[in-house]
Design a protein around this motif. Structure first.
Motif, PDB file in Angstrom:
ATOM      1  N   UNK A 158       0.829  -1.198   0.000  1.00 41.96           N
ATOM      2  CA  UNK A 158       0.000   0.000   0.000  1.00 41.96           C
ATOM      3  C   UNK A 158       0.871   1.258   0.000  1.00 41.96           C
ATOM      4  N   UNK A 159       1.859   1.310   0.898  1.00 37.43           N
ATOM      5  CA  UNK A 159       2.720   2.500   0.972  1.00 37.43           C
ATOM      6  C   UNK A 159       3.401   2.777  -0.360  1.00 37.43           C
ATOM      7  N   UNK A 160       3.884   1.719  -1.012  1.00 37.45           N
ATOM      8  CA  UNK A 160       4.598   1.918  -2.274  1.00 37.45           C
ATOM      9  C   UNK A 160       3.656   2.424  -3.367  1.00 37.45           C
ATOM     10  N   UNK A 161       2.431   1.917  -3.404  1.00 38.23           N
ATOM     11  CA  UNK A 161       1.451   2.420  -4.385  1.00 38.23           C
ATOM     12  C   UNK A 161       1.183   3.896  -4.158  1.00 38.23           C
ATOM     13  N   UNK A 162       1.076   4.294  -2.888  1.00 39.73           N
ATOM     14  CA  UNK A 162       0.831   5.696  -2.560  1.00 39.73           C
ATOM     15  C   UNK A 162       2.038   6.540  -2.968  1.00 39.73           C
ATOM     16  N   UNK A 163       3.244   6.056  -2.675  1.00 38.52           N
ATOM     17  CA  UNK A 163       4.456   6.801  -3.050  1.00 38.52           C
ATOM     18  C   UNK A 163       4.561   6.968  -4.561  1.00 38.52           C
ATOM     19  N   UNK A 164       4.273   5.906  -5.301  1.00 37.91           N
ATOM     20  CA  UNK A 164       4.328   5.989  -6.768  1.00 37.91           C
ATOM     21  C   UNK A 164       3.305   7.000  -7.297  1.00 37.91           C
ATOM     22  N   UNK A 165       2.098   6.939  -6.751  1.00 34.28           N
ATOM     23  CA  UNK A 165       1.050   7.882  -7.170  1.00 34.28           C
ATOM     24  C   UNK A 165       1.437   9.308  -6.790  1.00 34.28           C
ATOM     25  N   UNK A 166       2.045   9.472  -5.627  1.00 33.86           N
ATOM     26  CA  UNK A 166       2.452  10.809  -5.172  1.00 33.86           C
ATOM     27  C   UNK A 166       3.522  11.386  -6.092  1.00 33.86           C
ATOM     28  N   UNK A 167       4.502  10.584  -6.465  1.00 33.30           N
ATOM     29  CA  UNK A 167       5.538  11.081  -7.376  1.00 33.30           C
ATOM     30  C   UNK A 167       4.915  11.544  -8.680  1.00 33.30           C
ATOM     31  N   UNK A 168       3.999  10.768  -9.204  1.00 35.38           N
ATOM     32  CA  UNK A 168       3.322  11.140 -10.444  1.00 35.38           C
ATOM     33  C   UNK A 168       2.562  12.459 -10.280  1.00 35.38           C
ATOM     34  N   UNK A 169       1.832  12.582  -9.187  1.00 38.03           N
ATOM     35  CA  UNK A 169       1.045  13.795  -8.933  1.00 38.03           C
ATOM     36  C   UNK A 169       1.950  15.015  -8.749  1.00 38.03           C
ATOM     37  N   UNK A 170       3.047  14.869  -8.002  1.00 35.26           N
ATOM     38  CA  UNK A 170       3.960  15.989  -7.785  1.00 35.26           C
ATOM     39  C   UNK A 170       4.646  16.407  -9.087  1.00 35.26           C
ATOM     40  N   UNK A 171       4.989  15.447  -9.935  1.00 37.21           N
ATOM     41  CA  UNK A 171       5.613  15.787 -11.219  1.00 37.21           C
ATOM     42  C   UNK A 171       4.631  16.536 -12.103  1.00 37.21           C
ATOM     43  N   UNK A 172       3.395  16.085 -12.126  1.00 33.62           N
ATOM     44  CA  UNK A 172       2.400  16.717 -12.995  1.00 33.62           C
ATOM     45  C   UNK A 172       1.947  18.083 -12.503  1.00 33.62           C
ATOM     46  N   UNK A 173       1.842  18.253 -11.174  1.00 29.39           N
ATOM     47  CA  UNK A 173       1.195  19.458 -10.647  1.00 29.39           C
ATOM     48  C   UNK A 173       2.052  20.278  -9.689  1.00 29.39           C
ATOM     49  N   UNK A 174       3.260  19.820  -9.376  1.00 28.48           N
ATOM     50  CA  UNK A 174       4.071  20.521  -8.386  1.00 28.48           C
ATOM     51  C   UNK A 174       3.502  20.297  -6.998  1.00 28.48           C
ATOM     52  N   UNK A 175       4.235  20.731  -5.987  1.00 19.80           N
ATOM     53  CA  UNK A 175       3.786  20.505  -4.613  1.00 19.80           C
ATOM     54  C   UNK A 175       2.470  21.226  -4.333  1.00 19.80           C
TER      55      UNK A 175
END
Length: 90
Positions: A1-18
């Protein structure tokens, strides 16, 4: 679960910034809910720190800006100063 969240977070931060990243979007991409994201990481800032292994926000946002042009809003004064510096160098 944590890794799925981390992967999704990286994608979201790359697309939209912090600033533009949303925990709801991260949860949806990780096929979970916002409550689980907060349970594992407590805050968006902590999630960002875990996703990027301690890389500061400014370092990550500069890297995103160089790579894709997304995620960083430039201050108009900075653009003018950069243009003036470029003109002075030529």
């Amino acid at each position: 679960m944590r890794q799925r969240i981390l992967d999704a977070a990286q994608n979201e931060f790359v697309q939209h910034g912090f600033s533009g990243a949303r925990l709801d979007n991260i949860a949806e991409q990780a096929n979970t809910n916002k409550r689980m994201v907060v349970y594992h990481f407590h805050s968006k800032k902590e999630l960002h720190q875990q996703a990027y292994g301690g890389v500061s926000l400014s370092q990550q946002e500069r890297a995103v800006h160089r790579g894709t042009g997304a995620g960083v809003r430039r201050n108009p004064r900075h653009r003018k100063a950069a243009a003036a510096a470029g003109a002075a160098a030529t």
